[in-house]
Design a protein around this motif. Structure first.
Motif, mmCIF file in Angstrom:
data_model
loop_
_atom_site.group_PDB
_atom_site.id
_atom_site.type_symbol
_atom_site.label_atom_id
_atom_site.label_comp_id
_atom_site.label_asym_id
_atom_site.label_seq_id
_atom_site.Cartn_x
_atom_site.Cartn_y
_atom_site.Cartn_z
ATOM 1 N N VAL B 30 -19.701 -2.229 2.448
ATOM 2 C CA VAL B 30 -18.685 -1.459 3.383
ATOM 3 C C VAL B 30 -17.409 -2.096 3.613
ATOM 4 C CG1 VAL B 30 -18.482 -1.150 5.830
ATOM 5 C CG2 VAL B 30 -20.724 -0.332 4.793
ATOM 6 N N ALA B 31 -17.702 -3.844 3.370
ATOM 7 C CA ALA B 31 -16.410 -4.514 3.720
ATOM 8 C C ALA B 31 -15.413 -4.372 2.220
ATOM 9 C CB ALA B 31 -16.555 -5.931 3.801
ATOM 10 N N GLY B 32 -16.076 -4.212 1.126
ATOM 11 C CA GLY B 32 -15.427 -3.836 0.035
ATOM 12 C C GLY B 32 -14.835 -2.629 -0.126
ATOM 13 N N ALA B 33 -15.402 -1.650 0.512
ATOM 14 C CA ALA B 33 -14.782 -0.408 0.684
ATOM 15 C C ALA B 33 -13.407 -0.268 1.357
ATOM 16 C CB ALA B 33 -15.629 0.823 0.965
ATOM 17 N N VAL B 34 -13.593 -1.082 2.678
ATOM 18 C CA VAL B 34 -12.608 -0.930 3.695
ATOM 19 C C VAL B 34 -11.407 -1.757 2.909
ATOM 20 C CG1 VAL B 34 -11.852 -1.854 5.870
ATOM 21 C CG2 VAL B 34 -13.941 -0.623 5.627
ATOM 22 N N ALA B 35 -11.724 -2.725 2.245
ATOM 23 C CA ALA B 35 -10.589 -3.655 1.851
ATOM 24 C C ALA B 35 -9.876 -2.735 0.838
ATOM 25 C CB ALA B 35 -11.209 -4.995 1.372
ATOM 26 N N LEU B 36 -10.655 -2.078 -0.179
ATOM 27 C CA LEU B 36 -10.257 -1.189 -1.254
ATOM 28 C C LEU B 36 -9.191 -0.229 -0.676
ATOM 29 C CD1 LEU B 36 -10.334 -0.864 -4.230
ATOM 30 C CD2 LEU B 36 -12.145 0.774 -3.974
ATOM 31 N N LEU B 37 -9.724 0.614 0.521
ATOM 32 C CA LEU B 37 -8.785 1.526 1.016
ATOM 33 C C LEU B 37 -7.477 0.978 1.436
ATOM 34 C CD1 LEU B 37 -11.509 3.786 2.651
ATOM 35 C CD2 LEU B 37 -10.077 4.490 0.672
ATOM 36 N N SER B 38 -7.724 -0.256 2.141
ATOM 37 C CA SER B 38 -6.678 -0.873 2.870
ATOM 38 C C SER B 38 -5.635 -1.097 1.890
ATOM 39 C CB SER B 38 -7.112 -1.995 3.637
ATOM 40 O OG SER B 38 -6.214 -2.966 3.694
ATOM 41 N N VAL B 39 -6.033 -1.844 0.639
ATOM 42 C CA VAL B 39 -5.066 -2.352 -0.385
ATOM 43 C C VAL B 39 -4.289 -0.933 -0.975
ATOM 44 C CG1 VAL B 39 -4.843 -3.285 -2.544
ATOM 45 C CG2 VAL B 39 -6.025 -4.240 -0.923
ATOM 46 N N THR B 40 -5.311 0.057 -1.311
ATOM 47 C CA THR B 40 -4.847 1.426 -1.701
ATOM 48 C C THR B 40 -3.792 1.711 -0.961
ATOM 49 O OG1 THR B 40 -6.918 1.809 -2.921
ATOM 50 C CG2 THR B 40 -5.386 3.528 -2.758
ATOM 51 N N SER B 41 -3.950 1.996 0.402
ATOM 52 C CA SER B 41 -2.907 2.690 1.425
ATOM 53 C C SER B 41 -1.805 1.864 1.496
ATOM 54 C CB SER B 41 -3.746 2.924 2.807
ATOM 55 O OG SER B 41 -3.453 1.829 3.645
ATOM 56 N N TYR B 42 -1.960 0.471 1.284
ATOM 57 C CA TYR B 42 -0.761 -0.342 1.365
ATOM 58 C C TYR B 42 0.261 -0.137 0.016
ATOM 59 C CZ TYR B 42 2.021 -4.403 1.370
ATOM 60 O OH TYR B 42 3.133 -5.414 1.333
ATOM 61 N N MET B 43 -0.538 -0.019 -1.070
ATOM 62 C CA MET B 43 0.224 -0.029 -2.439
ATOM 63 C C MET B 43 0.832 1.363 -2.782
ATOM 64 S SD MET B 43 -0.139 -2.966 -4.004
ATOM 65 C CE MET B 43 -0.397 -2.691 -5.860
ATOM 66 N N THR B 44 0.133 2.554 -2.159
ATOM 67 C CA THR B 44 0.542 3.823 -2.382
ATOM 68 C C THR B 44 1.377 4.149 -1.289
ATOM 69 O OG1 THR B 44 -1.331 4.725 -1.693
ATOM 70 C CG2 THR B 44 -1.224 4.347 -3.999
ATOM 71 N N ASN B 45 1.483 3.586 -0.139
ATOM 72 C CA ASN B 45 2.192 4.053 1.052
ATOM 73 C C ASN B 45 1.460 5.446 1.681
ATOM 74 O OD1 ASN B 45 3.801 3.585 2.759
ATOM 75 N ND2 ASN B 45 5.838 4.098 1.720
ATOM 76 N N PHE B 46 0.134 5.515 1.631
ATOM 77 C CA PHE B 46 -0.452 6.674 2.421
ATOM 78 C C PHE B 46 -1.336 6.159 3.436
ATOM 79 C CE2 PHE B 46 0.167 9.155 -1.559
ATOM 80 C CZ PHE B 46 0.722 10.294 -0.895
ATOM 81 N N PRO B 47 -0.768 5.907 4.553
ATOM 82 C CA PRO B 47 -1.519 5.434 6.072
ATOM 83 C C PRO B 47 -2.633 6.326 6.103
ATOM 84 C CG PRO B 47 0.693 6.098 6.397
ATOM 85 C CD PRO B 47 0.392 6.316 5.129
ATOM 86 N N GLN B 48 -2.582 7.594 5.784
ATOM 87 C CA GLN B 48 -3.550 8.539 6.184
ATOM 88 C C GLN B 48 -4.935 8.088 5.558
ATOM 89 O OE1 GLN B 48 -0.566 9.346 4.656
ATOM 90 N NE2 GLN B 48 -0.408 11.376 4.983
ATOM 91 N N LEU B 49 -5.011 7.470 4.667
ATOM 92 C CA LEU B 49 -6.321 7.064 3.822
ATOM 93 C C LEU B 49 -7.182 6.249 4.935
ATOM 94 C CD1 LEU B 49 -5.357 5.442 0.418
ATOM 95 C CD2 LEU B 49 -6.475 7.640 0.817
ATOM 96 N N THR B 50 -6.354 5.437 5.886
ATOM 97 C CA THR B 50 -7.464 4.957 6.705
ATOM 98 C C THR B 50 -7.068 5.372 8.136
ATOM 99 O OG1 THR B 50 -5.940 3.065 6.813
ATOM 100 C CG2 THR B 50 -7.650 2.890 5.281
ATOM 101 N N SER B 51 -6.467 6.524 8.301
ATOM 102 C CA SER B 51 -6.133 6.891 9.855
ATOM 103 C C SER B 51 -7.283 7.441 10.520
ATOM 104 C CB SER B 51 -5.261 8.042 9.686
ATOM 105 O OG SER B 51 -5.997 9.176 9.478
ATOM 106 N N SER B 52 -7.344 7.353 11.825
ATOM 107 C CA SER B 52 -8.519 7.531 12.635
ATOM 108 C C SER B 52 -8.905 9.041 12.548
ATOM 109 C CB SER B 52 -8.339 7.208 14.046
ATOM 110 O OG SER B 52 -7.031 7.724 14.491
ATOM 111 N N GLY B 53 -7.735 9.865 12.489
ATOM 112 C CA GLY B 53 -7.910 11.389 12.290
ATOM 113 C C GLY B 53 -8.949 11.565 10.690
ATOM 114 N N THR B 54 -8.524 11.095 9.905
ATOM 115 C CA THR B 54 -9.184 11.070 8.572
ATOM 116 C C THR B 54 -10.721 10.791 8.668
ATOM 117 O OG1 THR B 54 -7.104 10.600 7.299
ATOM 118 C CG2 THR B 54 -9.384 10.688 6.116
ATOM 119 N N THR B 55 -10.954 9.567 9.369
ATOM 120 C CA THR B 55 -12.235 9.214 9.549
ATOM 121 C C THR B 55 -13.015 10.106 10.485
ATOM 122 O OG1 THR B 55 -11.200 6.922 9.734
ATOM 123 C CG2 THR B 55 -13.556 6.902 10.270
#
Lengths: 357, 417
Positions: B30-55
């Motif tokens: 879980v921690a790895g997945a969150v970290a991965l998503l977090s890095v991805t959303s930072y690199m690609t500039n898509f905050p929706q990846l980890t937004s509360s609505g998406t979740t």
């Protein structure tokens, strides 16, 4: 197993049982089962119903043959559904974008359909022989992907075009059509029916008169015995899966070449699953499958009459489902009874032999 | 009659030395997945990846998949392959809508379970008592479930909703949110700080708009684990799935345990149907609304290697991909491809450290291909995103099918005697 009674009794029992079951369901829902079944039988003579039934029989027949080839060696090609969908959309795209003389054009479409179906079936086949992936799971997944792929291919920015309210592939020019036999108001019989009959004959010859068919059946009877006898199991899986996929690739063509001339959102889905049911009903025998396909088509098309007598025609689907479930149960019960009878007979004869000696 | 799994030898895998217990692996993933998503959303500039609505959407879409997967788990642990999950789920949707529009959401749940369990009972009668091939019976139940619900909805729903394919609206569950906590998380989320905002967004999605059904479903995962792995009943049930003859010789009632497992399996699939009907965006029965989710549940179960924890992971992954597509569209999903490339990079390093040159090379090739895909496309067509679970499952099966460990007697027809 050779006696006819053992072969005919289970399907007859299953049909009677399903009719009783649906009759009870009809009575509970307040309808008269006799008028409902009567309406279905009289519907056959009306309009183009008879020709529709025959056309539908041909389509179901091809589907069930595709499934039966896998079943012969205990290979569950659940993916016929996806294979025929992908094959239909690919054949429609290719057929609609080339110009060839009549006859050759049709032939090219058929070959493309068969190849596309085989290619789609090749993925689970290769996964099975190289990685040991169970074909049931992989073909179920391929079915899902097939829906996605076909929806993508008929998008307007890919190959599709908007016609009225419907998205479809470009129409196949007339040179690619397959002429049918017209009965005027009675409808038009698809020319592809003759291909279906030829496939049935070919299937019978392959199963009973060729080495491949023998090896296929041997693998189905006992995989270990077959491989001990020199049958290459991996080759058999690959070839039968590709063959099954190629035949599956033809399922969509009767309607496409004979009537629709395009692949659209109205594409008839679910024939692959019906094919599984029909192959079970017909016990993988070309004659049995023909009977099963006819029954399925009759239920489908005559069911339309039920709306006129105030019965939801979906009762027909219930009947189909209960027929297939009760037929497999009936086959199993008959098999057990025969096995027990055989054991008793052997025991008795051994007993007498022992007594004489 | 027919065994489909003949190529699987009945030899247990050599016991491997375990470094971590299961729950620790889960936490690390879980921690790895969150970290991965977090890095991805930072690199690609898509905050929706980890937004509360998406979740939030992902959780809702996860429920039916998770429930169907649990259904598959129960049946297959007792050695019965259940591809009739789809049909049982369809029966569940009808049952939920029928009881739901009359007596409210709790009645909908009960009715859905009963309808699904009836499908399970039918499967059990066919496969256990009559020894019909499991796949065949499953296919028949899928046909039967679809036909039965169509018939019943024309009969029952049509006079009320004037649409044979839809039921009258169903009353939804009240949803609960941890208000103060969620607001605080909302502030953190809008801060757009790497990792902290991402974690806050995901957590906020998890604690807002939670329905009793969500809580019940999540609880069913540890409950299934407890029942199947930590009780005497569960041990017997699993022994029936591993080696029914041995179980029988020890006095375990094989037929009884198979029956219970398959009926529970149907009930869970039916509950999955209720989760679809009671989804806030839907709130009625709609013909074809299951859309193959029974099969996806099966895929999640395989992804999770026939274990509840892994199954939860699979269902979360598939629900997330679906939710992301629904909320933000294909270009956001493309960002996920970037995430997969990063993940593969980590795998390459790991394999190089372990000196597994071939695996590392294969991972590099896949990573390069995916990266080329990422830079050449603008978005992933929506048609394919819905089928991401199917592709992931095929990939997992292709790569790891030798390491997956299914119950040894799964799909084998057992006959007492």
């Amino acid at each position: 197993m050779g006696n006819l009674r053992g072969k005919l009794l289970p399907p007859a029992l299953a049909i009677v049982f399903s009719m009783l079951l649906c009759g009870v369901a009809l009575v509970i829902s307040g309808a008269n089962p006799f008028s409902a079944f009567g309406a279905m039988v009289t519907q056959v003579g009306k309009g183009s119903t008879l020709v529709d039934i025959i056309n539908s029989t041909g389509i179901y027949y091809i589907a069930a043959l595709a499934v039966a080839i896998g079943f012969q060696m205990n290979l569950f090609n659940i993916g016929v559904e996806g294979q025929y969908r992908v094959a239909a959309v690919v054949a429609a795209v290719v057929g609609g974008s080339i110009a060839l003389p009549p006859g050759i054009h049709t032939l090219v479409i058929i070959v493309v359909g068969a190849l596309a179906g085989a290619a789609w079936a090749a993925i689970p086949a290769i996964l099975k022989v190289t990685r040991g992936v169970n074909e049931v799971i992989s073909t179920i997944m391929m079915n899902g992907l097939a829906i996605g792929l076909s929806a993508y291919l008929i998008r307007r920015d890919v190959f599709g075009e908007l016609r009225g309210n419907n998205i479809r592939t470009p129409e196949i020019p007339e040179s690619g059509w397959m002429p049918g036999i017209s009965f005027g108001g009675g409808g038009t019989m698809f020319g592809f029916l003759f291909v279906a009959i030829a496939l049935g004959v070919g299937y019978w010859i392959m199963m009973n008169r060729t080495r491949f068919g023998f090896e296929l059946r041997a693998s189905g009877e006992s995989a270990t015995a077959a491989s001990a006898g020199g049958v290459n199991a991996k080759k058999m899986i690959l070839v039968s899966m590709l063959l099954s996929g190629a035949i599956a690739g033809l399922i969509g063509l009767p309607e496409m070449l004979g009537r629709d001339h395009t692949f659209s959102l109205n594409f008839t889905a679910g024939i692959g699953f019906s094919g599984i049911a029909i192959a079970l009903l017909g016990r993988n025998h070309p004659g049995g499958i023909a009977f099963g396909a006819l029954l399925w088509a009759f239920l489908d098309k005559s069911g339309l009459a039920l709306d006129n007598v105030g019965v939801p025609r979906e009762i027909v689907t219930i009947m189909q489902g209960s027929i297939v479930l009760s037929v497999v149960v009936a086959y199993e019960v008959v098999r057990r009874v025969e096995l027990a009878a055989e054991q008793r007979r052997v025991g008795r004869e051994l007993g007498t032999v022992g007594g004489a000696a | 009659m027919i065994t489909t799994m003949e190529e699987k030898p009945h030899v247990p895998a050599a016991p491997r030395r375990k470094k971590f217990p299961g729950w620790a692996v889960g936490m690390i993933s879980v921690a790895g997945a969150v970290a991965l998503l977090s890095v991805t959303s930072y690199m690609t500039n898509f905050p929706q990846l980890t937004s509360s609505g998406t979740t939030q959407t992902a959780v809702r879409l996860m429920l039916p998949i998770l429930l169907a997967g649990l259904g598959g788990l129960w049946a297959e642990r007792a050695g019965v392959v259940n591809i009739g999950l789809e049909g049982m789920m369809i029966m569940g949707t009808w049952g939920a809508a029928w009881a739901g529009y009359q007596w409210g959401p709790w009645a909908a749940l009960v009715s859905a379970v009963v309808f699904g369990a009836l499908g399970g009972l039918l499967h059990a009668i066919a496969t256990v008592t009559f020894g019909v091939n499991h796949i065949v019976s499953g296919v028949a139940i899928n046909l039967l479930g679809a036909g039965l619900t169509k018939y019943l909805s024309t009969l029952v729903f049509f006079p009320l909703s004037h649409n044979p394919r839809q039921s009258p609206p169903v009353q939804p569950f009240d949803t609960y949110s941890a208000a103060g906590f969620a607001d605080w998380l909302g502030e953190l989320e809008s801060g757009q700080r790497l990792f902290i905002s991402d974690v806050a967004g995901i957590l906020r999605g998890l604690v807002t708009g939670v329905s009793p059904l969500t809580m019940l479903t999540i609880l069913l995962v540890p409950l299934s684990y407890y029942l199947l792995w930590r009780t005497r009943f569960g041990l017997r049930l699993r022994s029936v799935g591993e080696n029914p003859h041995a179980a029988d010789s020890l006095g375990v009632k094989v037929y009884f345990h198979k029956y219970v497992a398959v009926i529970v399996s149907g009930g869970l699939a039916g509950l999955g149907g209720a989760a679809l009907v009671l989804n806030p965006g839907q709130l009625s029965y709609l013909e074809g609304q299951t859309g193959g989710r029974g099969f996806i549940g099966l895929a999640a179960m395989i992804f999770g290697n026939w274990r509840p924890g892994g199954l939860l992971g699979g269902a979360a992954l598939f629900g997330y991909a679906d939710g992301l597509q629904l909320r933000s569209g294909g270009d956001t999903v493309l960002a996920l491809v970037y995430g997969v490339v990063i993940l593969l990079g980590v795998i390459v390093v790991y394999q190089l450290i372990k000196r597994k040159w071939f695996s590392a090379a294969a991972a590099i090739v896949v990573a390069v291909l995916l990266y080329l895909l990422y830079i050449s496309l603008d978005e992933i067509p929506g048609e394919f995103v819905s089928y991401a679970p199917h592709m992931v499952t095929l990939a997992v099966l292709a790569v790891a099918s030798q390491r997956l460990r299914m119950p040894a007697a799964d799909g084998v027809v057992y006959r007492r005697g």
